[in-house]
Write an enzyme that holds these catalytic residues in place. Sequence first.
Site, PDB file in Angstrom:
ATOM      1  N   GLY A 207    -150.178  32.263 -24.300  1.00 25.30           N
ATOM      2  CA  GLY A 207    -149.060  32.632 -23.431  1.00 25.30           C
ATOM      3  C   GLY A 207    -149.504  33.383 -22.198  1.00 25.30           C
ATOM      4  CD  GLU A 208    -147.491  38.740 -21.105  1.00 23.90           C
ATOM      5  OE1 GLU A 208    -147.314  38.978 -19.910  1.00 23.90           O
ATOM      6  OE2 GLU A 208    -147.037  39.451 -22.023  1.00 23.90           O
ATOM      7  N   GLY A 210    -153.311  33.884 -21.376  1.00 22.23           N
ATOM      8  CA  GLY A 210    -154.256  32.830 -21.023  1.00 22.23           C
ATOM      9  C   GLY A 210    -154.592  31.877 -22.152  1.00 22.23           C
ATOM     10  CG  ASP A 238    -144.823  20.701 -24.087  1.00 21.31           C
ATOM     11  OD1 ASP A 238    -145.562  20.491 -25.044  1.00 21.31           O
ATOM     12  OD2 ASP A 238    -143.648  21.091 -24.195  1.00 21.31           O
TER      13      ASP A 238
HETATM   14  P1  AMP Z   1    -143.253  24.478 -25.208  1.00 18.35           P
HETATM   15  O1  AMP Z   1    -142.434  25.580 -24.609  1.00 18.35           O
HETATM   16  O2  AMP Z   1    -144.378  24.025 -24.349  1.00 18.35           O
HETATM   17  O3  AMP Z   1    -143.689  24.790 -26.606  1.00 18.35           O
HETATM   18  O4  AMP Z   1    -142.336  23.201 -25.337  1.00 18.35           O
HETATM   19  C1  AMP Z   1    -140.945  23.219 -25.289  1.00 18.35           C
HETATM   20  C2  AMP Z   1    -140.434  21.796 -25.389  1.00 18.35           C
HETATM   21  O5  AMP Z   1    -140.754  21.286 -26.680  1.00 18.35           O
HETATM   22  C3  AMP Z   1    -138.947  21.707 -25.245  1.00 18.35           C
HETATM   23  O6  AMP Z   1    -138.651  20.993 -24.062  1.00 18.35           O
HETATM   24  C4  AMP Z   1    -138.452  20.983 -26.491  1.00 18.35           C
HETATM   25  O7  AMP Z   1    -137.595  19.922 -26.216  1.00 18.35           O
HETATM   26  C5  AMP Z   1    -139.704  20.484 -27.160  1.00 18.35           C
HETATM   27  N1  AMP Z   1    -139.663  20.685 -28.601  1.00 18.35           N
HETATM   28  C6  AMP Z   1    -139.175  21.746 -29.290  1.00 18.35           C
HETATM   29  N2  AMP Z   1    -139.308  21.576 -30.618  1.00 18.35           N
HETATM   30  C7  AMP Z   1    -139.928  20.377 -30.784  1.00 18.35           C
HETATM   31  C8  AMP Z   1    -140.357  19.635 -31.928  1.00 18.35           C
HETATM   32  N3  AMP Z   1    -140.189  20.085 -33.194  1.00 18.35           N
HETATM   33  N4  AMP Z   1    -140.970  18.456 -31.712  1.00 18.35           N
HETATM   34  C9  AMP Z   1    -141.148  18.005 -30.468  1.00 18.35           C
HETATM   35  N5  AMP Z   1    -140.758  18.622 -29.342  1.00 18.35           N
HETATM   36  C10 AMP Z   1    -140.150  19.812 -29.502  1.00 18.35           C
END
Ligand code: AMP
Length: 307
Positions: A207-208, A210, A238
Amino acid sequence: MGKLVIVGTVAFDAIETPFGKTDKILGGAATYIGLSAANFNVDTAAVSVVGGDFPQEYLDLLKDRDINIEGVEIVKDGKTFFWSGKYHNDMNSRDTLATELNVLADFNPIVPDNYKDSDVVMLGNLHPIVQIGVLDQMTKKPKLVVLDTMNFWMDTALDQLHEVIKRVDVITINDEEARQLTEEYSLVVAARKIHEMGPKYVVIKKGEHGALLFHNDNVFYAPALPLEEVFDPTGAGDTFAGGFAGYLASTGDVSFENMKNAVIYGSTLASFCVEKFGTERMLTLTEDEVNKRLQQFKNLTQFEIEL
Ligand code: AMP
């Protein structure tokens, strides 16, 4: 030009942070990965599924950034995957309020023919069986397979998750998830245990604080840029993965040395993602802004000590 195929959710998200709340907005792992990878010169395709309730304008956002969406199936009488989350005051931790799989529950991914020989495969967060389904369709061994996952799949599909972990070169995972997967508190020990599960490279996102890149006994650390304002961390992981995979696909060099640069690109792009709600900031990002921030990263970590 390198070819990149991404699989992951394309979703509706509802987000609550100390700064505000959204209704259902565009989200999903493949969305963030794709928008991030679109900052590189790569031929990218997304493989996913949405319901008949998903607006065409959201799909057009991806198409407009030259992301091939032939592999995004639309199930007319189905509902799109929905996730909702609430951040705590420190923005470092969040509670998942809802995960509705909907059309994802029976999804059979189809990789478009033209992307079955992709150089890089980015297995974004979704059911490990779907991730395996994508790997099985590749007709040529990819230069690099990168996997991202989360605690939800550790809780609900751990055996299948281990199957896919065995088959990838790189795993990107956050610190809490690395601890959950290995039952180790030390991230160094956790990374070693993950190496033993298969991946030669382990990226632990903090996270914040790194991200750490491990390869055998080598470790590289990239800080996160200290930001004045973090508005919404959704999609940062992501976006990091999309920057990492996009950069490696565009350079075609998957050495550890080049992966260090990929981690820096991932951190840079993620630092933009958190500045606004959802995907908003990634939609207006320019090359010039990215380059300026890369320079800030360099300045943050460069020092001269004579040894
Ligand atoms: P992150 O903040 O990078 O972990 O990713 C958030 C994104 O993950 C959101 O846009 C969600 O739609 C997606 N997400 C949340 N839970 C899941 C899951 N169980 N499987 C796949 N994608 C997910």
